[in-house]
Scaffold this motif. Structure first.
Motif, PDB file in Angstrom:
ATOM      1  N   VAL A   9       1.997  -1.781   4.858  1.00  0.00           N
ATOM      2  CA  VAL A   9       3.124  -2.513   4.274  1.00  0.00           C
ATOM      3  C   VAL A   9       3.080  -3.965   4.723  1.00  0.00           C
ATOM      4  N   LEU A  63       0.751   1.424  -3.277  1.00  0.00           N
ATOM      5  CA  LEU A  63       1.946   1.113  -2.474  1.00  0.00           C
ATOM      6  C   LEU A  63       2.960   0.269  -3.245  1.00  0.00           C
ATOM      7  N   ALA A  93       4.530   4.983   2.447  1.00  0.00           N
ATOM      8  CA  ALA A  93       3.134   4.550   2.578  1.00  0.00           C
ATOM      9  C   ALA A  93       2.363   5.521   3.470  1.00  0.00           C
TER      10      ALA A  93
END
Length: 575
Positions: free
Chosen positions: A116, A341, A164
């Motif tokens: 992320v 993602l 994620a």
């Protein structure tokens, strides 16, 4: 789905949950608080605020136990906040405990956070967004999608670290594994199970309090276990995600070549809302914003046990920052992992019809607020103003009786009506026999106004021994006849103990007229008896003079008249 449940029997009309809910996602119907799911952002403030513990969380613990009992490969993803919440000597002891419970692998969610972070860096380097708001906190995401949908284009189009990591684990270990997230957040549960955009990444969500209870049931003491390593590489600085500025620090550690974005951390629902209001006004530009609804970040999450012996989150934050090196994690490029993602945030706002001004004024009038000056805006009901509360009533979210000042005045008014209109003498005293209430009837008999009597002692008016006896025995005395010659009154008294004030209530019924009527009736009966006796005596004299003539008849007459006399006497006894 209902993540928070209310226990009807324990909700006591305190409205504390409504007061602490910044988005007013709690309705009150039939004196019972209810979560409005389409309004709620699951910040969890109502859980911590409830003084009756009337709210509980829906738990996945049984589902997780079923995974393990069924022999399914189950991996647990631990939020990095464990370092500031769980009680152990060394982190590896937590790994050992989870392995003992049956988990196949124990991994850190910070693995997902590293990816992320990489996505945030790309966004900052591209510089195409005016403002970039982090989307790690599902509660913040709900806040923006529901209440600030016009600002969703400023939300980083990236999934949370939990999602994620779940996708990463299923790609690495196979889609048939079960992924369980362990953290301090309740909004994660709705994100994992209800958000179709990310559904399937995580199969169940537990919080640290649930794990502590589970370990206790199994007799597992973390501090006595040998260490085991996590089943992942060191995610380095991404372990700082749970503290405010943790995301910003992770981004800065990568020496990002971004387009001059200012960095800002905002935490707490109210602060987040104030910041978003500022964005709506067009005051904020070129800012990278880390947002959390929990003050201090995830280490102060709603599913963290608030025990007195627990270390404060300030200390936990300092310890975490001191113990984690600010080194970027080494990760396989996202393109090589084959996982996606990205996440698009949308408008999820609702429409509550605004009532007309006439309807609002009509509702305010029902609670005695016919003029602007009557609107106290005290906030006791949970709404900032009387007008806001009236609007909520019109929308079916609140009840008229939630206005505490109004209900207090109404109760006082009813009590005063009783005290002012009843002919009975009503006196309330405290444990020292000091007068607290004094009715109009008492004023008339004792010649003192209520204002004069309150604060005086009962023995200044009457003999207080019956009141003392009721107070000491905490019982009651019912229908005792007492006369007060000094006040020329006869009463029928009921005296009861009042536990709530540790005092005594006395109600005296004036039966003076009834007593006078009884005395007159008794006098009449006694006069009748005397007349009967004189007749008997006179008849006896006559009987003696003509005894020879009447004989047996005289005796019968005496018996008859004597019975008549006895009957009258018996019937005339004065009670």
């Amino acid at each position: 789905m209902n993540v928070i449940r209310f226990k009807e029997a324990k909700c006591k009309n305190c409205y504390k949950c409504v007061r602490v809910c910044d988005v007013k996602a709690i309705a009150v119907k039939n004196e019972q608080a209810q979560i409005m799911n389409d309004h709620c952002i699951l910040c969890g403030h109502c859980l911590a605020a409830c003084p009756q513990n009337a709210k509980s969380l829906v738990s996945d613990i049984d589902r997780v136990k079923d995974f393990l009992k069924s022999g399914l490969k189950t991996v647990i993803s631990i939020a990095p906040s464990f370092a500031g919440i769980m009680d152990y000597k060394k982190p590896g002891q937590l790994v050992a405990a989870l392995k003992r419970l049956g988990f196949y692998q124990v991994r850190e969610t910070a693995e997902g956070a590293a990816y992320v972070t990489a996505e945030y860096i790309k966004l900052l380097e591209e510089g195409r967004m005016d403002n970039v708001i982090t989307t790690c906190c599902p509660s913040v995401n709900d806040l923006m999608e529901i209440y600030y949908p016009e600002l969703t284009d400023s939300m980083a189009p990236v999934v949370s670290p939990m999602v994620a990591h779940g996708r990463l684990l299923k790609k690495e270990l196979g889609s048939d594994i079960r992924v369980v997230f362990l953290g301090p957040c309740i909004a994660k549960k709705r994100e994992a199970e209800n958000d179709l955009r990310v559904q399937g990444a995580v199969d169940a969500v537990l919080n640290f309090a649930e794990l502590e209870k589970w370990l206790a049931e199994e007799g597992i003491d973390l501090k006595t276990l040998d260490e085991l390593p996590f089943d992942n590489k060191n995610p380095e600085i991404n372990r700082l995600y749970p503290v405010n500025t943790g995301v910003i620090n992770a981004v800065l550690a990568s020496r990002v070549k971004e387009k001059g974005y200012q960095k800002l951390a905002v935490d707490g629902v109210r602060n987040c809302m104030d910041f978003l209001e500022s964005m709506k006004k067009g005051e904020i530009h070129n800012v990278f914003v880390e947002m959390n609804t929990c003050v201090g970040g995830c280490i102060n999450g709603p599913a963290v046990e608030r025990k007195e012996e627990k270390t404060s989150y300030f200390k936990r934050k300092l310890d975490m920052e001191a113990g984690i090196e600010k080194i970027p994690a080494e990760i396989v490029p996202l393109e090589e992992t084959g996982i996606n993602l990205s996440k698009i945030f949308v408008n999820r706002s609702f429409h509550d019809e605004l009532p007309s001004e006439e309807k609002i004024r009509e509702t305010l009038a029902k609670i005695g607020k016919t003029d602007k000056s009557h609107e106290l805006n005290c906030g006791a009901c949970g709404y900032p103003t009387c007008r806001d509360k009236a609007i909520a009533v019109c929308q079916g979210k609140a009840e008229l009786t939630m206005c505490i000042p109004y209900m207090h005045e109404k109760a006082q008014s009813m009590a005063n009506i009783v005290l002012d209109t009843t002919p009975n003498i009503i006196i309330v005293v405290d444990s020292d026999m000091k007068i607290l209430e004094f009715s109009r009837g008492a004023e008339m008999v004792f010649g003192k106004s209520k204002q004069e009597a309150i604060g005086m002692y009962l023995f200044e008016f009457i003999d207080h021994r019956d009141f003392d006896e009721v107070l000491n025995s905490q019982s009651k005395l019912v229908a005792k006849r007492v006369s007060y010659q000094e006040y020329d009154i006869t009463t029928l008294q009921t005296i009861v103990y009042v536990k709530e004030i540790n005092g005594v209530l006395g109600v005296f019924q004036d039966i003076s007229n009834e007593a006078e009527k009884n005395r007159q009736a008794y006098k009449l009966k006694m006069d009748t008896i005397e007349m009967a006796q004189r007749v008997i005596d006179k008849q006896m004299m006559v009987a003696q003079e003509i005894a020879g003539l009447l004989g047996e008849t005289t005796a019968e007459t005496k018996v008859t008249l004597t019975k008549l006399r006895d009957m009258i006497v018996s019937d005339g006894e004065f009670n």
